[in-house]
Motif scaffolding. Structure first.
Motif, PDB file in Angstrom:
ATOM      1  N   GLY B  41       0.721  -1.029  -0.378  1.00 11.51           N
ATOM      2  CA  GLY B  41       0.138   0.095   0.060  1.00 11.51           C
ATOM      3  C   GLY B  41       0.790   1.028  -0.012  1.00 11.51           C
ATOM      4  O   GLY B  41       2.081   0.889   0.386  1.00 11.51           O
ATOM      5  N   SER B  45      -0.836   4.690   4.367  1.00 17.61           N
ATOM      6  CA  SER B  45      -1.866   3.875   4.609  1.00 17.61           C
ATOM      7  C   SER B  45      -2.706   3.434   5.933  1.00 17.61           C
ATOM      8  O   SER B  45      -3.883   2.429   5.299  1.00 17.61           O
ATOM      9  N   VAL B 217      -5.166   0.400   1.939  1.00 20.23           N
ATOM     10  CA  VAL B 217      -5.455   1.897   1.608  1.00 20.23           C
ATOM     11  C   VAL B 217      -6.505   3.088   2.103  1.00 20.23           C
ATOM     12  O   VAL B 217      -7.728   2.094   2.874  1.00 20.23           O
ATOM     13  N   ASP B 218      -5.877   3.690   3.523  1.00 18.91           N
ATOM     14  CA  ASP B 218      -6.865   4.842   3.919  1.00 18.91           C
ATOM     15  C   ASP B 218      -7.112   4.489   4.979  1.00 18.91           C
ATOM     16  O   ASP B 218      -8.362   4.629   5.210  1.00 18.91           O
TER      17      ASP B 218
END
Lengths: 365, 222
Positions: B41, B45, B217-218
């Protein structure tokens, strides 16, 4: 221990400075307390002049120089069949250039103290003359020969003889007879202290009780506990401790600073140790061990330095009354002090290290 | 009845700065015994936070972390023992103690677990031998090459024989050849000794070498 030494060796200069701080703190303690104890030992010798059974002085005086035995009491004591001998002592501080506390004793002529002075050169002081005998040690230190002069209030004193004595205090002083002393220094009493030697088979405890009942202004002391009556001596010890504690405080701050810097620099490493399973208690012990190793090494150096420093100070001052008495107790206290410095200096850094959050510690740059 | 997974996350959330930065947002993850998983990632992230949560270095704000079916944050859980005996950490920058030898660094993981010094020494030397560092065991960590240091770190992670290895960019500080060599060793260990491996990496080649890849992701798996 090995890990602690290795960790301390990472910053040799910093560790050495902290170690020096501990050494100086401990050395100051050992040296000052030894000199204070040496002073007590010197004064204890006053009570042991002629090896008496009992010492009589004015009740409650803080210094033997302030004591005065009334002449009627002296007459009474000398007439007492329970006493085999009554010795007396008076003293005057005759400041010399090299010896600010030079003592001139007035001893009972023919008494035990007087007899302990063996005249090696010259002769006893003549009545009515400003003459004294000087101890061999004092003659050497003051570089005074037979026929030489000593400074004193009321005029110079001529050295009429040089004597040797097993009592170091007498050997480092000047003596004359009690009557001559009183004539030379009229402000001094004939006897400040009386040293009593009992006749055989006398109930000393009962005699003491009777004496103190009759003479409420006087007190009797065991020669070995002579200095217990003088609180100023304890004050000297306390002062020595207080002064050395200032040095120790600086040493503790030195250890604290070193250990704080060590922990700060090794934050990531401590985080790693926590991440691989070290308990917080183990981390705490590791940092404390480093502080203790610093303290032990510094303490050992400080003990040696303190013992040496006391001797050097005494030799440098070269005063008869100032000697160093290095006791096992003082060394043990110095060692304990070093350990306290180590714990005090490393406790806060150790707690800080043990409380680190491992993830934050691992991110520490 | 299906086998208990080596590692399981259930709805794990973690935020910082009073909730303003949400690093993990209800992450679920199951890693089977003997499986190797690469977490990939972009930067920021939440990969490092996830690895810290997996390694019990961070307590999640919500959710559960289970190692071999046991919740690691339950009352009475001995986190130090979990980290020592159930997890092995490999860090990007090795995190060795520079003044200690390779052997002593490996022995650090045994302090408090193995009382006998001789046994600690034997086990540390055994792992260093296996990883080809037998002749460098007494060399100080500060004089070892990057590849050697990372193998020492690997030995330290394995010396307690934990079932789960966690690695944060294990080849990130190594040259290509050393990285490939270390990766090969990791794969062999996973295969031969049945270890579970979870690693965080930016390197596609490292990720490809694992059984499975998960992209974060995030703060959530994409």
């Amino acid at each position: 221990m090995s890990l602690a030494l290795r960790n301390l060796s990472r910053r040799p200069l910093r560790s050495s400075l902290a170690l020096c701080g501990v050494a100086i703190g401990v050395a100051a303690y050992v040296a000052l307390v030894s000199i204070a104890d040496g002073f007590v030992v010197t004064l204890t010798r006053i009570g042991q002049l002629g090896q008496p059974d009992l010492v009589v002085q004015t009740r409650g005086v803080v210094d033997p120089i302030l004591s005065a035995i009334p002449e009627p009491v002296l007459i009474e004591l000398r007439a007492d069949p329970a006493l085999a001998e009554v010795d007396t002592y008076a003293t005057h501080v005759a400041r010399q250039r090299a010896q600010p506390f030079f003592l001139v004793f007035g001893l009972a002529a023919g008494g035990a103290s007087w007899r302990s002075c063996r005249i090696e050169e010259g002769a006893a002081p003549r009545t009515g003359e400003r003459e004294v005998l000087i101890g061999r040690l004092a003659a050497e230190r003051l570089e005074v020969a037979l026929g030489g002069e000593l400074e004193a209030s009321g005029g110079a004193l001529r050295v009429c003889g040089i004597f040797s004595s097993t009592n170091a205090l007498l050997a480092g002083s000047a003596v004359t007879t009690a009557e001559q002393h009183h004539a030379l220094f009229p402000d001094r009493p004939l006897a400040q202290l009386a040293f009593l030697h009992f006749a055989p088979q006398i109930d000393r405890r009962a005699w003491r009780a009777r004496f103190e009942e009759r003479h409420a202004t006087l007190q009797t002391l065991e020669p070995s506990r002579f200095t217990d009556a003088y609180p100023e001596l304890d004050l000297g010890r306390q002062l020595a401790r207080a002064v050395s504690w200032i040095a120790c405080l600086a040493a503790a701050i030195g250890v604290l600073n070193t250990m704080m810097m060590n922990v700060l620099e090794r934050t990531r490493e401590i985080g790693t140790l926590l991440a691989i399973g070290w308990t917080r208690a183990r981390v705490l012990r590791m940092i404390l061990a480093e502080g203790l190793v610093l303290a032990l090494l510094g303490g050992a150096a400080g003990l040696a330095l303190g013992a040496l420093g006391a001797q050097i100070t005494v030799a440098w001052l070269d005063w008869v009354l100032v000697t160093a008495q290095l006791r096992t107790r003082t060394l043990l206290e110095g060692g304990a002090l070093a350990l306290v410095l180590g714990v005090l200096g490393s406790l806060v850094p150790a707690l800080r290290a043990a409380r680190l959050a491992p993830s934050e510690a691992l991110r520490y740059e | 009845m299906s086998e208990v997974p080596q590692l399981e996350l259930r709805g794990v959330a973690k935020s910082y700065e009073g909730g303003r930065v949400r690093a993990l947002r209800g992450v679920d993850l199951v890693v089977a015994r003997g499986e190797s998983l690469a977490i990939v990632g972009p930067s920021g992230s939440g990969k490092s936070t996830l690895l810290a949560v997996l390694g019990t270095l961070e307590r999640p704000d919500a959710g559960e972390v289970l190692l071999a079916g046991r919740s690691v944050w339950s009352a009475g859980s001995d986190l130090a023992a979990v980290r020592a005996l159930e997890l092995g950490f490999v860090f990007q920058l090795y995190n060795l103690v520079p003044v200690l030898s390779a052997r002593e660094n490996v022995e650090l993981a045994l302090h408090g677990r193995v009382a006998a010094r001789a046994e600690r020494r034997r086990r540390a030397l055994d792992w260093l031998e296996r990883l080809g560092l037998g002749d460098r065991a007494e060399a100080r960590a500060s004089v070892l090459s990057g590849g050697e240091r990372q193998r020492v770190a690997l030995a330290r992670a394995l010396v307690n024989d934990p079932p789960l290895l966690l690695a944060d960019e294990p080849t990130g500080a190594l040259d290509r050849a050393s990285g490939q060599h270390l990766l090969a060793e990791l794969r062999q260990l996973v295969r031969e000794r049945g270890k579970t491996l979870v690693l965080v990496t930016h390197d596609p080649a490292v990720a490809e070498a694992c059984d499975r890849r998960a992209r974060l992701v995030d703060g959530a798996f994409a």
